[in-house]
Write a protein that holds these residues in place. Structure first.
Motif, PDB file in Angstrom:
ATOM      1  N   LEU A   1      41.980  51.056  22.459  1.00 23.30           N
ATOM      2  CA  LEU A   1      41.624  52.269  23.187  1.00 23.30           C
ATOM      3  C   LEU A   1      41.392  51.991  24.665  1.00 23.30           C
ATOM      4  CD1 LEU A   1      39.275  54.195  20.735  1.00 23.30           C
ATOM      5  CD2 LEU A   1      41.487  54.954  21.571  1.00 23.30           C
ATOM      6  N   SER A   2      40.782  50.853  24.981  1.00 21.40           N
ATOM      7  CA  SER A   2      40.580  50.497  26.386  1.00 21.40           C
ATOM      8  C   SER A   2      41.941  50.229  27.023  1.00 21.40           C
ATOM      9  CB  SER A   2      39.692  49.258  26.505  1.00 21.40           C
ATOM     10  OG  SER A   2      38.404  49.534  25.997  1.00 21.40           O
ATOM     11  N   PRO A   3      42.251  50.892  28.127  1.00 20.87           N
ATOM     12  CA  PRO A   3      43.612  50.828  28.685  1.00 20.87           C
ATOM     13  C   PRO A   3      43.936  49.465  29.278  1.00 20.87           C
ATOM     14  CG  PRO A   3      42.154  52.049  30.138  1.00 20.87           C
ATOM     15  CD  PRO A   3      41.376  51.791  28.891  1.00 20.87           C
ATOM     16  N   PRO A   4      45.223  49.184  29.465  1.00 18.77           N
ATOM     17  CA  PRO A   4      45.639  47.919  30.077  1.00 18.77           C
ATOM     18  C   PRO A   4      45.207  47.852  31.539  1.00 18.77           C
ATOM     19  CG  PRO A   4      47.514  49.394  29.833  1.00 18.77           C
ATOM     20  CD  PRO A   4      46.367  50.039  29.120  1.00 18.77           C
ATOM     21  N   LYS A   5      45.040  46.631  32.018  1.00 20.38           N
ATOM     22  CA  LYS A   5      44.632  46.426  33.412  1.00 20.38           C
ATOM     23  C   LYS A   5      45.779  45.902  34.279  1.00 20.38           C
ATOM     24  CE  LYS A   5      39.818  45.445  32.162  1.00 20.38           C
ATOM     25  NZ  LYS A   5      38.707  44.449  32.206  1.00 20.38           N
ATOM     26  N   LYS A   6      46.742  45.216  33.659  1.00 23.16           N
ATOM     27  CA  LYS A   6      47.786  44.554  34.438  1.00 23.16           C
ATOM     28  C   LYS A   6      49.161  45.192  34.271  1.00 23.16           C
ATOM     29  CE  LYS A   6      45.547  39.995  34.215  1.00 23.16           C
ATOM     30  NZ  LYS A   6      45.719  38.560  33.844  1.00 23.16           N
ATOM     31  N   LEU A   7      49.503  45.566  33.055  1.00 25.18           N
ATOM     32  CA  LEU A   7      50.866  46.006  32.756  1.00 25.18           C
ATOM     33  C   LEU A   7      50.966  47.526  32.679  1.00 25.18           C
ATOM     34  CD1 LEU A   7      51.870  43.391  30.034  1.00 25.18           C
ATOM     35  CD2 LEU A   7      52.182  43.278  32.521  1.00 25.18           C
ATOM     36  N   ARG A   8      52.209  48.012  32.765  1.00 23.76           N
ATOM     37  CA  ARG A   8      52.512  49.425  32.599  1.00 23.76           C
ATOM     38  C   ARG A   8      53.473  49.613  31.424  1.00 23.76           C
ATOM     39  NH1 ARG A   8      50.972  52.520  36.772  1.00 23.76           N
ATOM     40  NH2 ARG A   8      52.333  54.196  36.021  1.00 23.76           N
ATOM     41  N   GLY A   9      53.401  50.763  30.790  1.00 21.19           N
ATOM     42  CA  GLY A   9      54.295  51.043  29.678  1.00 21.19           C
ATOM     43  C   GLY A   9      55.726  51.263  30.147  1.00 21.19           C
ATOM     44  N   ALA A  10      56.669  50.902  29.298  1.00 20.65           N
ATOM     45  CA  ALA A  10      58.080  51.076  29.618  1.00 20.65           C
ATOM     46  C   ALA A  10      58.461  52.556  29.556  1.00 20.65           C
ATOM     47  CB  ALA A  10      58.937  50.269  28.644  1.00 20.65           C
ATOM     48  N   ASP A  11      59.578  52.894  30.194  1.00 23.01           N
ATOM     49  CA  ASP A  11      60.008  54.287  30.277  1.00 23.01           C
ATOM     50  C   ASP A  11      60.327  54.895  28.919  1.00 23.01           C
ATOM     51  OD1 ASP A  11      59.722  54.323  33.014  1.00 23.01           O
ATOM     52  OD2 ASP A  11      61.838  53.912  33.435  1.00 23.01           O
ATOM     53  N   ASN A  12      60.668  54.066  27.930  1.00 25.02           N
ATOM     54  CA  ASN A  12      61.038  54.598  26.616  1.00 25.02           C
ATOM     55  C   ASN A  12      59.954  54.359  25.565  1.00 25.02           C
ATOM     56  OD1 ASN A  12      61.458  51.823  26.620  1.00 25.02           O
ATOM     57  ND2 ASN A  12      63.162  51.915  25.168  1.00 25.02           N
ATOM     58  N   GLU A  13      58.705  54.302  26.006  1.00 28.09           N
ATOM     59  CA  GLU A  13      57.583  54.177  25.079  1.00 28.09           C
ATOM     60  C   GLU A  13      56.808  55.483  24.994  1.00 28.09           C
ATOM     61  OE1 GLU A  13      56.745  49.385  25.694  1.00 28.09           O
ATOM     62  OE2 GLU A  13      55.410  50.858  26.641  1.00 28.09           O
ATOM     63  N   GLN A  14      56.311  55.762  23.798  1.00 27.13           N
ATOM     64  CA  GLN A  14      55.521  56.961  23.531  1.00 27.13           C
ATOM     65  C   GLN A  14      54.218  56.505  22.880  1.00 27.13           C
ATOM     66  OE1 GLN A  14      57.284  60.068  24.080  1.00 27.13           O
ATOM     67  NE2 GLN A  14      55.303  61.070  24.037  1.00 27.13           N
ATOM     68  N   LEU A  15      53.088  56.808  23.511  1.00 28.72           N
ATOM     69  CA  LEU A  15      51.792  56.297  23.046  1.00 28.72           C
ATOM     70  C   LEU A  15      51.035  57.341  22.246  1.00 28.72           C
ATOM     71  CD1 LEU A  15      49.566  53.862  23.624  1.00 28.72           C
ATOM     72  CD2 LEU A  15      48.505  55.705  24.927  1.00 28.72           C
ATOM     73  N   TRP A  16      50.554  56.934  21.068  1.00 33.26           N
ATOM     74  CA  TRP A  16      49.560  57.702  20.322  1.00 33.26           C
ATOM     75  C   TRP A  16      48.180  57.232  20.782  1.00 33.26           C
ATOM     76  CZ3 TRP A  16      49.908  60.222  15.107  1.00 33.26           C
ATOM     77  CH2 TRP A  16      51.211  60.599  14.790  1.00 33.26           C
ATOM     78  N   PHE A  17      47.387  58.147  21.345  1.00 31.46           N
ATOM     79  CA  PHE A  17      46.003  57.836  21.690  1.00 31.46           C
ATOM     80  C   PHE A  17      45.129  58.345  20.558  1.00 31.46           C
ATOM     81  CE2 PHE A  17      41.879  58.584  23.625  1.00 31.46           C
ATOM     82  CZ  PHE A  17      41.679  57.401  24.325  1.00 31.46           C
ATOM     83  N   CYS A  18      44.395  57.441  19.914  1.00 34.63           N
ATOM     84  CA  CYS A  18      43.753  57.750  18.625  1.00 34.63           C
ATOM     85  C   CYS A  18      42.243  57.534  18.691  1.00 34.63           C
ATOM     86  CB  CYS A  18      44.359  56.868  17.530  1.00 34.63           C
ATOM     87  SG  CYS A  18      46.143  57.018  17.366  1.00 34.63           S
ATOM     88  N   PRO A  19      41.482  58.517  19.197  1.00 36.42           N
ATOM     89  CA  PRO A  19      40.019  58.382  19.283  1.00 36.42           C
ATOM     90  C   PRO A  19      39.347  58.732  17.960  1.00 36.42           C
ATOM     91  CG  PRO A  19      40.691  60.445  20.271  1.00 36.42           C
ATOM     92  CD  PRO A  19      41.951  59.780  19.794  1.00 36.42           C
ATOM     93  N   ILE A  20      39.442  57.837  17.007  1.00 35.66           N
ATOM     94  CA  ILE A  20      39.050  58.136  15.633  1.00 35.66           C
ATOM     95  C   ILE A  20      37.553  58.437  15.501  1.00 35.66           C
ATOM     96  CG2 ILE A  20      38.698  55.702  15.063  1.00 35.66           C
ATOM     97  CD1 ILE A  20      39.832  56.325  12.260  1.00 35.66           C
ATOM     98  N   ARG A  21      36.741  57.969  16.432  1.00 35.83           N
ATOM     99  CA  ARG A  21      35.290  58.159  16.321  1.00 35.83           C
ATOM    100  C   ARG A  21      34.803  59.402  17.059  1.00 35.83           C
ATOM    101  NH1 ARG A  21      35.901  52.485  16.970  1.00 35.83           N
ATOM    102  NH2 ARG A  21      35.345  51.345  15.057  1.00 35.83           N
ATOM    103  N   THR A  22      35.699  60.267  17.467  1.00 36.01           N
ATOM    104  CA  THR A  22      35.307  61.516  18.122  1.00 36.01           C
ATOM    105  C   THR A  22      34.370  62.331  17.233  1.00 36.01           C
ATOM    106  OG1 THR A  22      37.398  61.634  19.327  1.00 36.01           O
ATOM    107  CG2 THR A  22      36.176  63.683  19.082  1.00 36.01           C
ATOM    108  N   ASN A  23      33.380  62.945  17.839  1.00 36.74           N
ATOM    109  CA  ASN A  23      32.495  63.858  17.121  1.00 36.74           C
ATOM    110  C   ASN A  23      33.062  65.269  17.252  1.00 36.74           C
ATOM    111  OD1 ASN A  23      30.437  65.552  16.207  1.00 36.74           O
ATOM    112  ND2 ASN A  23      28.820  64.198  16.938  1.00 36.74           N
TER     113      ASN A  23
END
Length: 546
Positions: free
Chosen positions: A323-345
């Motif tokens: 969940l903590s985002p990357p600090k150095k790298l960037r995602g490639a143009d053909n990547e699709q990210l699922w952001f999954c905050p499973i502990r959301t209230n």
């Protein structure tokens, strides 16, 4: 002229026109329109590819299939109707919008209202529509760990109505989300429902915690029949703390070859996931945080994918340690990210509770590191105690997603074959959610009223009263503090709800409506019992849990 006459006394002078070069989605859209208009007025509307000079309902579309937000313009004029869309799929959505303007309601899978009129007229209208999010989805999950278990998740009898409803609610993304690395089940069972997806222009994805599918640790988990070359017994050094060591070059090579082979064998898929196991994820590289370490791996796979399949995307995940985002790298143009905050209230909206808002901060960090519109949020409705009045809370949350630049949102209904959730527990919320994914600013009361009328008919006012009582009481309890995942309906509230449902049952017409009222009563009763049990066990309040 303020109206157009479509049909009178089972006769029409209009035809449905589509371009001669139309593909399967546009042809399907024309068939759907002709079919529903026939149901509404008894007239046959011919589908033509060469105009005859008659008034027409004209369907036109661009070619924006692979990316971009769905959009269309609906123009109802006295001399004809035009749906001008960004893509054939968006033209289909324009058809459903036209039918809803004419009085249809597509409420749940298998439940819809199609009024019949001997004289069918529509008022003049010109309006533009554009989706708030590029990807919109409601999905289910099944757990099938046994190689030899019978899988029924894609059986047409129950799944075709769900696919049909998703398209009618302008949900453009379908995710085959299957636990225990069971990517093999898509290949084995897709044939029975694939045409339904392709007719409606769905963007198809297979994903889950799936590195283990391509890199099985032993024979019982070797669902792809790859053989023992990656088994733990032969290569214990390829595994660490329950995860595959994706930092090792020899591991990457095997994963890349098998991943590309799967994409090659399933050309209908727009996205295929490659996610680590569902457990803690140690940093693959001591010089990087966890997200950077995995992104280094994913970017290598994405490069190979782009070389062979330029239009396809690699599905990746931000979950637990990621969940903590990357600090150095960037995602490639053909990547699709699922952001999954499973502990959301989910008793609160994302922006209105500091505990939840920290997930928005992490999401914003990922959005800055990914290509525009490539972060999509997993909404964990299926984990939640039943009958939380989610719609207005989710509306504020979706507005926050949109403001941050999220590309989409996916509502998970739970471990069930029922897209409305087990026992239809999230039906009202998911109907509203589907509409909010297109337009987060839509009127919630109108959505709930359409749903209640479609499902409960004459008993709709009492059903809406039932949910109003729940919403108001939940608001009071939320002010006092509600812990994530905690059952929230007190026995005193159930005692107020039961007479309302009793009135609804007396007014209900038909066994279907009575059955749904019974399910609501069972859900409320079980929730009240769960609250009593959890209180006796001393589950913490929200304030104690923070």
């Amino acid at each position: 002229m303020n109206q157009i006459l479509l049909a009178d006394n089972r006769s029409t002078e209009l035809e449905i026109w589509i371009p001669p070069q139309s593909g399967r989605v546009m042809r399907f859209a024309a068939r759907e329109l002709a079919s529903y208009l026939r149901k509404m007025c008894g007239a046959e509307f011919p589908v033509v590819t060469e105009p005859s000079g008659k008034k027409s309902i004209r369907l036109a579309a661009g070619t924006e299939e692979a990316s971009g937000k769905d959009r269309f313009e609906l123009n109802i004029a006295g001399d004809g109707i035009t749906i001008d869309a960004s893509s054939p799929r968006a033209a289909l959505y324009g058809v459903y919008e036209l039918l809803e303007t004419a009085g249809c309601a597509f409420v749940e899978p298998g439940i819809e209202t199609v009024p019949f009129r001997t004289r069918l007229e529509l008022p003049v209208l010109r309006k533009q529509y554009e989706a708030a999010f590029e990807l919109r989805n409601i999905f289910r999950e099944q757990i099938i760990p046994d190689k030899h278990a019978v899988y029924r998740g894609l059986e047409p009898g129950h799944h075709l109505p769900q696919i049909d409803w998703m398209a009618k609610r302008k949900l453009n993304h379908y995710n085959f989300y299957i636990d225990y690395d069971r990517y093999d089940l898509w290949e084995k069972h897709k044939s029975s429902i694939l045409d339904a997806f392709l007719d409606r222009g769905f963007r198809l994805e297979v994903c889950h915690h799936s590195i283990g599918y391509f890199f099985p640790p032993d024979e019982p988990h070797d669902y792809g029949d790859f053989g023992p070359s990656t088994y733990y017994a032969m290569h214990p050094g390829w595994y660490k703390d329950g995860q595959v060591r994706i930092e090792l070059p020899e591991v990457r090579k095997i994963l890349c070859e098998r991943y590309l082979a799967y994409v090659r064998n399933n050309p209908e898929l727009d996205m295929v996931g490659l996610w680590p196991g569902d457990s803690s994820m140690p940093p693959p590289d001591a010089e990087m945080n966890v997200a950077d370490g995995y992104l280094d791996f994913w970017n290598e796979i994405a490069g190979a994918l782009a070389s062979e399949f330029p239009g396809k995307r690699l599905s990746i995940i931000a979950y637990i340690d990621l969940l903590s985002p990357p600090k150095k790298l960037r995602g490639a143009d053909n990547e699709q990210l699922w952001f999954c905050p499973i502990r959301t209230n989910y008793h609160y909206s994302m922006p209105d509770l500091p505990y939840n808002a920290k997930f928005l901060d992490d999401m914003a960090g990922w959005i800055r590191k990914m290509p525009p519109g490539r972060v999509n949020v997993f909404d964990y409705f299926g984990w939640q105690p039943p009958l939380i009045p989610l719609s207005r809370l989710v509306q504020r949350t979706l507005s926050a997603y949109r403001a941050l630049g999220a590309g989409g949102a996916y509502g998970w209904c739970g471990f069930t074959y029922n897209l409305m959730g087990a026992d239809c527990r999230w039906a009202k919320e998911l109907y509203a959610y589907a509409n909010m994914l297109w337009n987060p600013d839509c009127d919630i009361e109108t959505q709930e009223r359409v749903w209640a009328n479609g499902v409960f008919g004459a008993a709709a006012p009492e059903i809406l009263e039932f949910f109003d009582i729940l919403r108001i009481e939940h608001g009071h309890l939320a002010e006092e503090g509600l812990a994530a995942m905690k059952p929230w309906i007190p026995l005193s509230l159930f005692k107020r709800l039961a007479p309302v449902l009793a009135k609804a049952r007396k007014k209900a017409e038909g066994e279907g409506a009575v059955r749904r009222i019974d399910l609501l009563e069972q859900l409320a009763a079980n929730a009240a019992c769960s609250r009593i049990y959890s209180d006796k066990r001393g589950m913490p309040s929200l304030l104690d849990s923070l």
